[in-house]
Motif scaffolding. Structure first.
Motif, short mmCIF file in Angstrom:
data_model
loop_
_atom_site.label_atom_id
_atom_site.label_comp_id
_atom_site.label_asym_id
_atom_site.label_seq_id
_atom_site.Cartn_x
_atom_site.Cartn_y
_atom_site.Cartn_z
N ILE A 1 0.84 -1.21 0.00
CA ILE A 1 0.00 0.00 0.00
C ILE A 1 0.88 1.25 0.00
O ILE A 1 0.64 2.21 -0.76
N LEU A 2 1.89 1.27 0.83
CA LEU A 2 2.78 2.43 0.91
C LEU A 2 3.51 2.64 -0.41
O LEU A 2 3.70 3.79 -0.85
N PHE A 3 3.92 1.56 -1.04
CA PHE A 3 4.62 1.66 -2.32
C PHE A 3 3.72 2.29 -3.39
O PHE A 3 4.14 3.17 -4.14
N VAL A 4 2.47 1.85 -3.45
CA VAL A 4 1.52 2.41 -4.42
C VAL A 4 1.26 3.89 -4.12
O VAL A 4 1.18 4.73 -5.04
N MET A 5 1.16 4.24 -2.84
CA MET A 5 0.95 5.63 -2.48
C MET A 5 2.13 6.51 -2.94
O MET A 5 1.94 7.64 -3.39
N LEU A 6 3.32 5.97 -2.84
CA LEU A 6 4.51 6.72 -3.23
C LEU A 6 4.65 6.83 -4.75
O LEU A 6 4.83 7.92 -5.29
N VAL A 7 4.57 5.69 -5.43
CA VAL A 7 4.93 5.63 -6.84
C VAL A 7 3.79 6.09 -7.75
O VAL A 7 4.01 6.82 -8.72
N PHE A 8 2.58 5.68 -7.43
CA PHE A 8 1.47 5.95 -8.34
C PHE A 8 0.58 7.11 -7.90
O PHE A 8 0.08 7.87 -8.72
N TRP A 9 0.37 7.24 -6.58
CA TRP A 9 -0.38 8.39 -6.10
C TRP A 9 0.51 9.61 -5.89
O TRP A 9 0.02 10.73 -5.78
N LYS A 10 1.83 9.35 -5.79
CA LYS A 10 2.83 10.42 -5.65
C LYS A 10 2.54 11.33 -4.45
O LYS A 10 2.64 12.55 -4.53
N PRO B 1 6.40 12.27 1.19
CA PRO B 1 6.96 11.29 2.11
C PRO B 1 6.39 11.36 3.53
O PRO B 1 6.25 10.33 4.19
N TRP B 2 6.08 12.57 4.03
CA TRP B 2 5.58 12.65 5.40
C TRP B 2 4.23 11.96 5.53
O TRP B 2 3.92 11.40 6.60
N VAL B 3 3.43 11.97 4.46
CA VAL B 3 2.16 11.23 4.49
C VAL B 3 2.43 9.73 4.57
O VAL B 3 1.76 8.99 5.30
#
Length: 395
Positions: A366-375, A378-380
């Motif tokens: 989930i965190l990976f998708v938030m970073l890579v695809f939802w952009k 980092p603090w979120v």
């Protein structure tokens, strides 16, 4: 380019702007360069666009924290060598203070086994996975480089010693110089710098002198502070490809020696994503965990000192270096090796320590998708990971 004759005023100006950036620059090195461009170039016009692009290109190729080195370079242009120091202090100090405070909270409250701490370890997995993906696409786009990266990753996992990564980086440099010996480097305009070649050469001599002398001093003095300084200085000297690559180097230096427990190491790395400024201030956290406030100051100075020496030492020679095909080829091979080293770190220590069950894997995904695809910033990701770690602890 004209320079402000009032040196004190220029220094105060550099310190003020860089401190603003140190308090607000979230998102990692690439984002930092965007913040720098907005504050230093677009708003204040301290450098023109072409010189800024050339400075960024140089710092991307040097080992060390690229965004910090760009800031140092701009400070040197604006207010001389003291301007470079002022730019570094302003950009670095806020995150140094925050991470030292986090280290003391972690030690004082004995919360190393808390669920949110485990969540920070999973955050580190997602962030390094993102870094591997992004760097891999950029630095290993062909068969030769991806093969070199995988070889380096495999050897790194199977042969984990203090010097294995150094030898692998050197070997990759030789391989790149040979593989890309016929590739012509791109033509670029000359970059004019306010540093003499004599002074620059002295900085490079000091850089290499410390790199080779510190291990000897550490050995023959029985370790102690010499060993501590050497570990962080060597890590700062050999990090190609961005701040995330410092993770495996520092892990070898501080965890294997027993200065910092692996769990505390990974929790601090996750927390470092939530603060503004350079990721290299992770060293401040490690120094505080290992040897208190003095350790934090020594670790911070040691890991950033190579950045100063290298950027000041190479600026006057940059016009020659970027036209040398052998140097460009070596850097191409080194960058591929960097991807391999970071990929190995994704497995060990990150994956083997943080992903302990299906709920951990689900949270990391989930965190990976938030970073890579939802952009998302980092603090979120850090807050979500910490909350997820608490929730996962109930199952």
């Amino acid at each position: 380019m004209s320079r402000n004759p009032d040196k004190i005023r220029s220094l105060v100006e550099v310190l003020g702007v860089s401190t603003k950036l140190g308090l607000t620059s979230f998102g990692g090195p690439i984002a930092h360069l965007g913040y720098f461009h907005n504050e230093y170039i677009r708003k204040r016009r301290w450098m023109d666009e072409r010189n800024y692009a050339d400075l960024v290109a140089l710092c991307q190729l040097l080992p060390g924290p690229a965004s910090s080195q760009v800031g140092i370079g701009i400070g040197v242009y604006r207010a001389g060598l003291l301007g470079g120091l002022a730019a570094w202090i302003g950009f670095t100090l806020p995150s140094v203070i925050l991470l030292i405070l986090f280290a003391f909270v972690l030690k004082g409250l004995d919360i190393g086994s808390a669920g949110w701490i485990h969540g920070l370890k999973i955050v580190a997995v997602a962030i390094v996975a993102q870094a591997v993906l992004g760097m891999g696409q950029k630095l290993t786009p062909d068969r030769s480089r991806i093969t070199l990266a995988v070889i380096v990753a495999s050897v790194t996992i199977l042969w984990q010693t203090a010097w294995s990564q150094v030898l692998l980086i050197a070997a990759a440099g030789f391989a790149g110089a040979w593989l890309y010996r016929k590739k012509e480097p791109p033509q670029s305009p000359k970059l004019s710098v306010p540093v003499s070649r004599t002074f620059a050469a002295g900085c490079l001599i000091i850089f290499f002198g410390l790199l080779f002398a510190l291990p000897l001093l550490s050995r023959y003095s029985g370790g102690g502070w010499f060993a501590f300084f050497d570990s962080f200085y060597r890590s700062g000297s050999l990090v190609f490809g961005g701040g995330h690559v410092v993770l495996p180097l520092l892990e070898q230096e501080v965890v294997s020696t027993g200065w910092v427990h692996k769990e505390d190491f990974l929790a601090g790395y996750g927390a470092a994503q939530a603060v503004p400024g350079p990721l290299f201030t992770f060293a401040s956290y490690l120094g505080a965990m290992a040897k208190g406030i003095t350790g934090a100051l020594v670790a911070t100075a040691a890991i950033f000192l190579p950045a100063f020496l290298l950027v000041i030492g190479t600026l006057p020679f940059w016009n020659y270096l970027r036209q040398n095909r052998h140097i460009q080829g070596a850097l191409t091979g080194i960058n591929a090796a960097v991807v391999g080293i970071l990929f190995a770190a994704l497995y060990n220590p990150l994956w083997t320590t943080a992903i302990m069950g299906p709920q951990d894997f689900a949270l990391a995904s989930i965190l990976f998708v938030m970073l890579v695809f939802w952009k998302l910033p980092p603090w979120v990701i850090v807050l979500t990971g910490a909350a997820g770690g608490v929730i996962a602890g109930f199952y």
